[in-house]
Design a protein around this motif. Structure first.
Motif, PDB file in Angstrom:
ATOM      1  N   GLY A   1       0.783  -1.224   0.000  1.00  0.00           N
ATOM      2  CA  GLY A   1       0.000   0.000   0.000  1.00  0.00           C
ATOM      3  C   GLY A   1       0.817   1.278   0.000  1.00  0.00           C
ATOM      4  N   ILE A   2       2.151   1.180   0.081  1.00  0.00           N
ATOM      5  CA  ILE A   2       3.005   2.361   0.075  1.00  0.00           C
ATOM      6  C   ILE A   2       3.271   2.779  -1.376  1.00  0.00           C
ATOM      7  CG2 ILE A   2       5.201   3.347   0.793  1.00  0.00           C
ATOM      8  CD1 ILE A   2       3.322   2.625   3.093  1.00  0.00           C
ATOM      9  N   ASP A   3       3.034   4.042  -1.681  1.00  0.00           N
ATOM     10  CA  ASP A   3       3.172   4.566  -3.040  1.00  0.00           C
ATOM     11  C   ASP A   3       4.534   5.235  -3.194  1.00  0.00           C
ATOM     12  OD1 ASP A   3       2.985   5.832  -5.491  1.00  0.00           O
ATOM     13  OD2 ASP A   3       0.947   6.575  -5.159  1.00  0.00           O
ATOM     14  N   ILE A   4       5.409   4.619  -3.995  1.00  0.00           N
ATOM     15  CA  ILE A   4       6.720   5.210  -4.274  1.00  0.00           C
ATOM     16  C   ILE A   4       6.832   5.599  -5.746  1.00  0.00           C
ATOM     17  CG2 ILE A   4       7.840   3.935  -2.392  1.00  0.00           C
ATOM     18  CD1 ILE A   4       9.027   2.047  -4.514  1.00  0.00           C
ATOM     19  N   SER A   5       5.704   5.706  -6.405  1.00  0.00           N
ATOM     20  CA  SER A   5       5.694   5.910  -7.855  1.00  0.00           C
ATOM     21  C   SER A   5       6.303   7.235  -8.295  1.00  0.00           C
ATOM     22  CB  SER A   5       4.263   5.805  -8.391  1.00  0.00           C
ATOM     23  OG  SER A   5       3.424   6.811  -7.844  1.00  0.00           O
ATOM     24  N   THR A   6       6.338   8.245  -7.412  1.00  0.00           N
ATOM     25  CA  THR A   6       6.915   9.533  -7.781  1.00  0.00           C
ATOM     26  C   THR A   6       8.339   9.693  -7.254  1.00  0.00           C
ATOM     27  OG1 THR A   6       6.030  10.657  -5.817  1.00  0.00           O
ATOM     28  CG2 THR A   6       4.630  10.611  -7.778  1.00  0.00           C
ATOM     29  N   CYS A   7       8.869   8.652  -6.628  1.00  0.00           N
ATOM     30  CA  CYS A   7      10.205   8.739  -6.042  1.00  0.00           C
ATOM     31  C   CYS A   7      11.291   8.368  -7.047  1.00  0.00           C
ATOM     32  CB  CYS A   7      10.300   7.830  -4.814  1.00  0.00           C
ATOM     33  SG  CYS A   7       9.312   8.414  -3.415  1.00  0.00           S
ATOM     34  N   GLU A   8      12.480   8.847  -6.768  1.00  0.00           N
ATOM     35  CA  GLU A   8      13.630   8.602  -7.639  1.00  0.00           C
ATOM     36  C   GLU A   8      14.569   7.600  -6.985  1.00  0.00           C
ATOM     37  OE1 GLU A   8      17.619  10.979  -9.221  1.00  0.00           O
ATOM     38  OE2 GLU A   8      15.964  12.076  -8.271  1.00  0.00           O
ATOM     39  N   PHE A   9      14.952   6.582  -7.752  1.00  0.00           N
ATOM     40  CA  PHE A   9      15.951   5.628  -7.280  1.00  0.00           C
ATOM     41  C   PHE A   9      16.454   4.812  -8.465  1.00  0.00           C
ATOM     42  CE2 PHE A   9      11.809   3.584  -6.914  1.00  0.00           C
ATOM     43  CZ  PHE A   9      12.006   2.336  -7.490  1.00  0.00           C
ATOM     44  N   HIS A  10      17.662   4.303  -8.299  1.00  0.00           N
ATOM     45  CA  HIS A  10      18.236   3.399  -9.291  1.00  0.00           C
ATOM     46  C   HIS A  10      18.403   1.999  -8.715  1.00  0.00           C
ATOM     47  CE1 HIS A  10      18.965   6.767 -11.979  1.00  0.00           C
ATOM     48  NE2 HIS A  10      19.533   7.414 -10.985  1.00  0.00           N
ATOM     49  N   ASN A  11      18.404   1.933  -7.399  1.00  0.00           N
ATOM     50  CA  ASN A  11      18.505   0.638  -6.728  1.00  0.00           C
ATOM     51  C   ASN A  11      17.915   0.774  -5.334  1.00  0.00           C
ATOM     52  OD1 ASN A  11      19.145  -2.021  -6.152  1.00  0.00           O
ATOM     53  ND2 ASN A  11      21.208  -1.866  -7.018  1.00  0.00           N
TER      54      ASN A  11
ATOM     55  N   ALA B   1       5.219   2.536 -14.062  1.00  0.00           N
ATOM     56  CA  ALA B   1       5.613   1.596 -15.114  1.00  0.00           C
ATOM     57  C   ALA B   1       7.130   1.585 -15.326  1.00  0.00           C
ATOM     58  CB  ALA B   1       4.874   1.930 -16.415  1.00  0.00           C
ATOM     59  N   PRO B   2       7.795   2.744 -15.404  1.00  0.00           N
ATOM     60  CA  PRO B   2       9.258   2.708 -15.544  1.00  0.00           C
ATOM     61  C   PRO B   2       9.940   2.022 -14.364  1.00  0.00           C
ATOM     62  CG  PRO B   2       8.413   4.863 -16.160  1.00  0.00           C
ATOM     63  CD  PRO B   2       7.273   4.121 -15.530  1.00  0.00           C
ATOM     64  N   GLN B   3       9.398   2.199 -13.155  1.00  0.00           N
ATOM     65  CA  GLN B   3       9.984   1.532 -11.987  1.00  0.00           C
ATOM     66  C   GLN B   3       9.816   0.026 -12.073  1.00  0.00           C
ATOM     67  OE1 GLN B   3       7.907   3.536  -8.832  1.00  0.00           O
ATOM     68  NE2 GLN B   3       9.412   5.181  -8.661  1.00  0.00           N
ATOM     69  N   ALA B   4       8.715  -0.419 -12.649  1.00  0.00           N
ATOM     70  CA  ALA B   4       8.504  -1.863 -12.822  1.00  0.00           C
ATOM     71  C   ALA B   4       9.601  -2.460 -13.703  1.00  0.00           C
ATOM     72  CB  ALA B   4       7.130  -2.120 -13.433  1.00  0.00           C
ATOM     73  N   ILE B   5       9.965  -1.728 -14.737  1.00  0.00           N
ATOM     74  CA  ILE B   5      11.047  -2.184 -15.613  1.00  0.00           C
ATOM     75  C   ILE B   5      12.370  -2.193 -14.845  1.00  0.00           C
ATOM     76  CG2 ILE B   5      12.361  -1.638 -17.695  1.00  0.00           C
ATOM     77  CD1 ILE B   5       9.785  -0.406 -18.829  1.00  0.00           C
ATOM     78  N   LEU B   6      12.571  -1.160 -14.021  1.00  0.00           N
ATOM     79  CA  LEU B   6      13.799  -1.084 -13.230  1.00  0.00           C
ATOM     80  C   LEU B   6      13.910  -2.255 -12.266  1.00  0.00           C
ATOM     81  CD1 LEU B   6      16.339   0.458 -12.353  1.00  0.00           C
ATOM     82  CD2 LEU B   6      14.895   1.815 -10.829  1.00  0.00           C
ATOM     83  N   PHE B   7      12.791  -2.645 -11.643  1.00  0.00           N
ATOM     84  CA  PHE B   7      12.826  -3.757 -10.702  1.00  0.00           C
ATOM     85  C   PHE B   7      13.143  -5.083 -11.388  1.00  0.00           C
ATOM     86  CE2 PHE B   7      10.330  -1.110  -7.587  1.00  0.00           C
ATOM     87  CZ  PHE B   7      11.269  -1.195  -6.573  1.00  0.00           C
ATOM     88  N   THR B   8      12.780  -5.219 -12.649  1.00  0.00           N
ATOM     89  CA  THR B   8      13.156  -6.451 -13.354  1.00  0.00           C
ATOM     90  C   THR B   8      14.674  -6.563 -13.444  1.00  0.00           C
ATOM     91  OG1 THR B   8      13.083  -5.430 -15.569  1.00  0.00           O
ATOM     92  CG2 THR B   8      11.040  -6.383 -14.723  1.00  0.00           C
ATOM     93  N   LYS B   9      15.338  -5.408 -13.577  1.00  0.00           N
ATOM     94  CA  LYS B   9      16.801  -5.415 -13.633  1.00  0.00           C
ATOM     95  C   LYS B   9      17.389  -5.641 -12.245  1.00  0.00           C
ATOM     96  CE  LYS B   9      16.889  -2.211 -17.569  1.00  0.00           C
ATOM     97  NZ  LYS B   9      17.357  -0.879 -18.049  1.00  0.00           N
ATOM     98  N   ILE B  10      16.783  -5.001 -11.220  1.00  0.00           N
ATOM     99  CA  ILE B  10      17.281  -5.153  -9.856  1.00  0.00           C
ATOM    100  C   ILE B  10      17.253  -6.615  -9.422  1.00  0.00           C
ATOM    101  CG2 ILE B  10      16.766  -4.635  -7.432  1.00  0.00           C
ATOM    102  CD1 ILE B  10      15.851  -1.865  -8.305  1.00  0.00           C
ATOM    103  N   PHE B  11      16.182  -7.329  -9.786  1.00  0.00           N
ATOM    104  CA  PHE B  11      16.032  -8.720  -9.376  1.00  0.00           C
ATOM    105  C   PHE B  11      16.591  -9.694 -10.402  1.00  0.00           C
ATOM    106  CE2 PHE B  11      12.406  -6.769  -6.979  1.00  0.00           C
ATOM    107  CZ  PHE B  11      12.977  -6.921  -5.736  1.00  0.00           C
ATOM    108  N   GLY B  12      17.241  -9.152 -11.435  1.00  0.00           N
ATOM    109  CA  GLY B  12      17.888 -10.014 -12.420  1.00  0.00           C
ATOM    110  C   GLY B  12      16.925 -10.775 -13.306  1.00  0.00           C
TER     111      GLY B  12
END
Length: 224
Positions: A182-192, A207-218
């Protein structure tokens, strides 16, 4: 998605603001000689330094600190109610096991601030620099972080309930063992982020963060 499987949105709440008198008496910061279990109340404190002071279980009520330096001070177990900290420097201060209720931190420097095991209720951090802050095992409820940097901050095993994270830098923050349902981080900035897939269950991301998480989790996305 069924009704039962939808994430519980916990960031919809009305923050209770500090309750301060319209006029606070100006009190010189230099008059504060901190000691254990001291009570500081009903005052406007401006342009001074408490750097390096040490005291246990200090109580602060209905206070406004402006341009005050708290750097490297130790106030473990401090209790703060109805307070505003404006343009203050709390870098590397030890406020572990603090209890903070109805407080606003505005334009504060809080690099390395230690809030280990603290309890925060109705607290706002606005335009603060809180990189490397420690909130391990902290309990946050009705807390708002906006336009601030909590990069490299440590939220390990913290409890986040009705907590907003808006337009803030949380790059490389540690959220392991901290449920983000339930925590909304959609407007936050992070690379990892230091986070597991289990911690992210029900977290609201862009949506861009979802793509980033695919990279974070390999993960590998196969194109059709």
């Amino acid at each position: 998605m069924t009704r039962e499987s939808r994430p519980t949105v916990t960031n919809e709440f009305k923050l209770a603001l500090p309750k301060l008198p319209r006029q606070l008496e100006a009190v010189p910061v230099e008059t504060l000689q901190l000691h254990d279990e001291q009570t500081i109340e009903q005052g406007l404190y401006e342009n001074g330094s408490l750097s390096g002071c040490e005291a246990n279980k200090v109580l602060m009520e209905k206070v406004h600190f402006k341009h005050v330096v708290f750097e490297d001070m130790a106030l473990p177990g401090v209790e703060i109610t109805d307070a505003i900290f404006e343009h203050c420097d709390l870098s590397n201060a030890n406020w572990s096991e603090a209890i903070i209720h109805r407080a606003t931190f505005l334009h504060c420097k809080m690099v390395g601030l230690d809030l280990l095991g603290s309890t925060l209720r109705n607290v706002r951090f606005s335009e603060c620099l809180a990189e490397y802050a420690t909130l391990r095992f902290a309990n946050l409820k009705q807390v708002e972080i906006e336009r601030s940097s909590f990069a490299h901050a440590d939220f390990y095993s913290a409890t986040l309930s009705k907590t907003r994270l808006e337009q803030s830098n949380i790059d490389k923050a540690q959220f392991s063992s901290t449920p983000l349902n339930g925590i909304d981080i959609s407007t936050c900035e992070f690379h990892n982020l230091g986070v597991t897939m289990e911690d992210l269950q029900g977290c609201i991301i862009s949506a861009p963060q979802a793509i980033l998480f695919t990279k974070i989790f390999g993960l590998v996305v196969k194109e059709e």
